[in-house]
Design an enzyme around this catalytic site. Structure first.
Site, PDB file in Angstrom:
ATOM      1  N   LYS A 179       0.812  -1.218   0.000  1.00  0.00           N
ATOM      2  CA  LYS A 179       0.000   0.000   0.000  1.00  0.00           C
ATOM      3  C   LYS A 179       0.850   1.275   0.000  1.00  0.00           C
ATOM      4  O   LYS A 179       0.357   2.346  -0.328  1.00  0.00           O
ATOM      5  CB  LYS A 179      -0.968  -0.002   1.190  1.00  0.00           C
ATOM      6  CG  LYS A 179      -2.086  -1.030   1.014  1.00  0.00           C
ATOM      7  CD  LYS A 179      -3.253  -0.780   1.936  1.00  0.00           C
ATOM      8  CE  LYS A 179      -4.381  -1.736   1.591  1.00  0.00           C
ATOM      9  NZ  LYS A 179      -5.555  -1.571   2.443  1.00  0.00           N
ATOM     10  N   LYS A 182     -11.117  -4.580  -2.863  1.00  0.00           N
ATOM     11  CA  LYS A 182     -12.220  -3.638  -3.034  1.00  0.00           C
ATOM     12  C   LYS A 182     -11.753  -2.218  -3.329  1.00  0.00           C
ATOM     13  O   LYS A 182     -12.492  -1.421  -3.882  1.00  0.00           O
ATOM     14  CB  LYS A 182     -13.167  -3.668  -1.839  1.00  0.00           C
ATOM     15  CG  LYS A 182     -12.547  -3.285  -0.506  1.00  0.00           C
ATOM     16  CD  LYS A 182     -13.618  -3.234   0.570  1.00  0.00           C
ATOM     17  CE  LYS A 182     -13.339  -4.123   1.743  1.00  0.00           C
ATOM     18  NZ  LYS A 182     -12.065  -3.940   2.433  1.00  0.00           N
ATOM     19  N   LYS A 242      -4.371 -10.300  -5.780  1.00  0.00           N
ATOM     20  CA  LYS A 242      -5.638 -10.639  -5.110  1.00  0.00           C
ATOM     21  C   LYS A 242      -6.732  -9.633  -5.484  1.00  0.00           C
ATOM     22  O   LYS A 242      -6.441  -8.478  -5.807  1.00  0.00           O
ATOM     23  CB  LYS A 242      -5.453 -10.721  -3.593  1.00  0.00           C
ATOM     24  CG  LYS A 242      -5.398  -9.402  -2.886  1.00  0.00           C
ATOM     25  CD  LYS A 242      -5.734  -9.551  -1.405  1.00  0.00           C
ATOM     26  CE  LYS A 242      -5.867  -8.147  -0.813  1.00  0.00           C
ATOM     27  NZ  LYS A 242      -6.617  -8.047   0.379  1.00  0.00           N
TER      28      LYS A 242
HETATM   29  N1  AQP Z   1      -9.199 -11.549  -2.510  1.00  0.00           N
HETATM   30  C1  AQP Z   1      -9.552 -12.062  -1.348  1.00  0.00           C
HETATM   31  N2  AQP Z   1      -9.809 -13.387  -1.231  1.00  0.00           N
HETATM   32  C2  AQP Z   1     -10.180 -13.917  -0.049  1.00  0.00           C
HETATM   33  N3  AQP Z   1     -10.336 -13.198   1.092  1.00  0.00           N
HETATM   34  C3  AQP Z   1     -10.096 -11.876   1.023  1.00  0.00           C
HETATM   35  N4  AQP Z   1     -10.150 -10.888   1.942  1.00  0.00           N
HETATM   36  C4  AQP Z   1      -9.814  -9.725   1.351  1.00  0.00           C
HETATM   37  N5  AQP Z   1      -9.538  -9.908   0.055  1.00  0.00           N
HETATM   38  C5  AQP Z   1      -9.691 -11.236  -0.188  1.00  0.00           C
HETATM   39  C6  AQP Z   1     -10.556 -11.073   3.334  1.00  0.00           C
HETATM   40  O1  AQP Z   1     -11.664 -10.212   3.562  1.00  0.00           O
HETATM   41  C7  AQP Z   1     -11.630  -9.778   4.930  1.00  0.00           C
HETATM   42  C8  AQP Z   1     -11.824  -8.307   5.002  1.00  0.00           C
HETATM   43  O2  AQP Z   1     -10.724  -7.642   4.427  1.00  0.00           O
HETATM   44  P1  AQP Z   1     -10.452  -6.152   4.826  1.00  0.00           P
HETATM   45  O3  AQP Z   1     -11.549  -5.294   4.410  1.00  0.00           O
HETATM   46  O4  AQP Z   1     -10.119  -6.063   6.272  1.00  0.00           O
HETATM   47  O5  AQP Z   1      -9.161  -5.711   4.081  1.00  0.00           O
HETATM   48  P2  AQP Z   1      -8.282  -6.388   3.048  1.00  0.00           P
HETATM   49  O6  AQP Z   1      -7.856  -7.724   3.508  1.00  0.00           O
HETATM   50  O7  AQP Z   1      -7.171  -5.423   2.741  1.00  0.00           O
HETATM   51  O8  AQP Z   1      -9.310  -6.518   1.839  1.00  0.00           O
HETATM   52  P3  AQP Z   1      -9.377  -5.687   0.507  1.00  0.00           P
HETATM   53  O9  AQP Z   1     -10.642  -6.028  -0.184  1.00  0.00           O
HETATM   54  O10 AQP Z   1      -8.116  -5.880  -0.270  1.00  0.00           O
HETATM   55  O11 AQP Z   1      -9.488  -4.207   1.029  1.00  0.00           O
HETATM   56  P4  AQP Z   1      -8.609  -2.969   0.634  1.00  0.00           P
HETATM   57  O12 AQP Z   1      -8.628  -2.944  -0.857  1.00  0.00           O
HETATM   58  O13 AQP Z   1      -9.275  -1.793   1.262  1.00  0.00           O
HETATM   59  O14 AQP Z   1      -7.241  -3.221   1.198  1.00  0.00           O
HETATM   60  C9  AQP Z   1     -10.299 -10.258   5.518  1.00  0.00           C
HETATM   61  O15 AQP Z   1     -10.531 -11.416   6.290  1.00  0.00           O
HETATM   62  C10 AQP Z   1      -9.485 -10.576   4.305  1.00  0.00           C
HETATM   63  O16 AQP Z   1      -8.528 -11.567   4.583  1.00  0.00           O
END
Ligand code: AQP
Length: 328
Positions: A111, A195, A192
């Site tokens: 990030k 969002k 991966k």
């Molecule tokens: N691609 C993924 N596949 C499986 N699990 C996923 N998680 C995130 N992306 C995937 C799981 O979703 C939960 C919530 O995630 P988060 O919102 O705390 O943040 P993150 O892991 O950083 O998810 P994002 O979607 O990638 O958010 P941004 O883009 O804001 O950083 C967690 O349990 C995560 O493991």
């Protein structure tokens, strides 16, 4: 009964990755365990957020949790910033964290990569996450694969605190699903699905219209082989779609491989899209009803009250252990 804690950031509309890797499993756990589900808005502000969007995303995430099957009767659903003990214990966790170990976190590296100005909170995100978890004597943390490293750090911090001050924290165990722990981006299956990605085609949002889902699936990157086979190393795009299809339909990957033998990618992608639509449509219907109702506020008020009561007890113990305040 085990205590389960998991948080999701309101940093955009949840993706199919968030759903299959995390949220889908929560509804199952709430029947047997003591579950706390948190909307971690203080984590979301470690990168810039627009005020009105963040407000909307917090509400929207609460509605999605419930629409996806979280019952406020069975689990505690709350917003992190409404329980101040998180930030308070987060500070204490920062005080026992080393800069070197925080700089080694892959999420921090990803990030902050190429950015000129990076907030210090992006670096200190993991100690706050440790506080979220440790406040409730959590036994199990169900997360996707990407959070494994943060969980390892949480365990180290808990152990460090217990050894240096007083043995008050439970060392939590991470629970990663066997399938779906890492749903990949549709247009770059080596990354991966996220969002907050600026490329809408790379993810399926839990609120995408059926037609959008079909379109995104059609343009998902595969390969030139035209063989539906699970082989993440050599066929990452097809393997990702097979995982999605299997998790959404309940059919095994082997069954799906047989089903599309000699059929090419066209029908396979179309049916994958339909399986996703079938899972998301009922959730979306419930979501839209909830967003219009006043039920959400009552659920979140109750959740914040319950979580605060529990968190306060652990916070006091930690403050006493460290010698903060007058020890009242
Ligand atoms: N691609 C993924 N596949 C499986 N699990 C996923 N998680 C995130 N992306 C995937 C799981 O979703 C939960 C919530 O995630 P988060 O919102 O705390 O943040 P993150 O892991 O950083 O998810 P994002 O979607 O990638 O958010 P941004 O883009 O804001 O950083 C967690 O349990 C995560 O493991």
């Amino acid at each position: 009964m085990k205590t389960v804690f998991s948080g999701i950031q309101p940093s955009g509309t949840l993706t199919l990755g968030n759903y299959l890797g995390a949220m889908k499993n929560f509804a199952v756990m709430q029947d047997e365990e003591d579950c706390l589900f948190c909307i971690v808005d203080q984590h979301a502000i470690t990168v810039p957020q627009k005020k009105t969007e963040l407000k909307h995303n917090i509400r929207s995430l609460a509605a999605l949790y419930i629409a996806a099957g979280i019952s406020p009767e069975k689990a505690t659903l709350f917003i992190q910033s409404e329980v101040p003990a998180h930030a308070q214990l987060g500070w204490m966790m920062q005080c026992i964290s080393y800069i070197g170990e925080l700089e080694r976190m892959t999420q921090f590296k990803d990030k902050s990569d190429g950015k000129e100005a990076v907030s210090s909170a992006l670096l200190t995100y993991p100690p706050l996450m440790a506080a979220d978890i440790l406040l409730y004597g959590t036994d199990v943390v169900p997360v996707g694969e990407d959070q494994k490293q943060h969980l390892e750090l949480t365990r180290n911090l808990a152990h460090r605190f217990n050894t240096q001050y007083n043995d008050i924290f439970t060392i939590p165990e991470v629970r990663i699903p066997k399938v779906g722990a890492r749903i990949m981006s549709l247009n770059d299956p080596l990354k991966k699905m996220s969002k907050s990605s600026p490329k809408a085609k790379s993810y399926i949002s839990m609120l995408d219209e059926p037609e959008t889902i079909r379109k995104k699936m059609r343009s998902a990157v595969t390969d030139s082989e035209s063989i539906v086979r699970f082989d993440p190393e050599n066929k990452p795009g097809v393997s990702n779609l097979l995982t999605i299809y299997s998790l959404c339909s309940g059919e095994s990957i082997e069954t799906l491989e047989k089903k599309y033998e000699g059929a090419g990618y066209g029908p396979f992608k179309e049916d994958t899209a339909e399986a996703v639509v079938e899972v998301l449509e009922p959730i979306q219907k419930k979501y839209h009803e909830l967003m219009k109702s006043e039920e959400l506020d009552a659920i979140l008020d109750k959740g914040a009250e319950e979580a605060s009561k529990r968190a306060q007890k652990m916070l006091k113990k930690a403050e006493r252990a460290m010698g903060l305040g007058r020890g009242k």
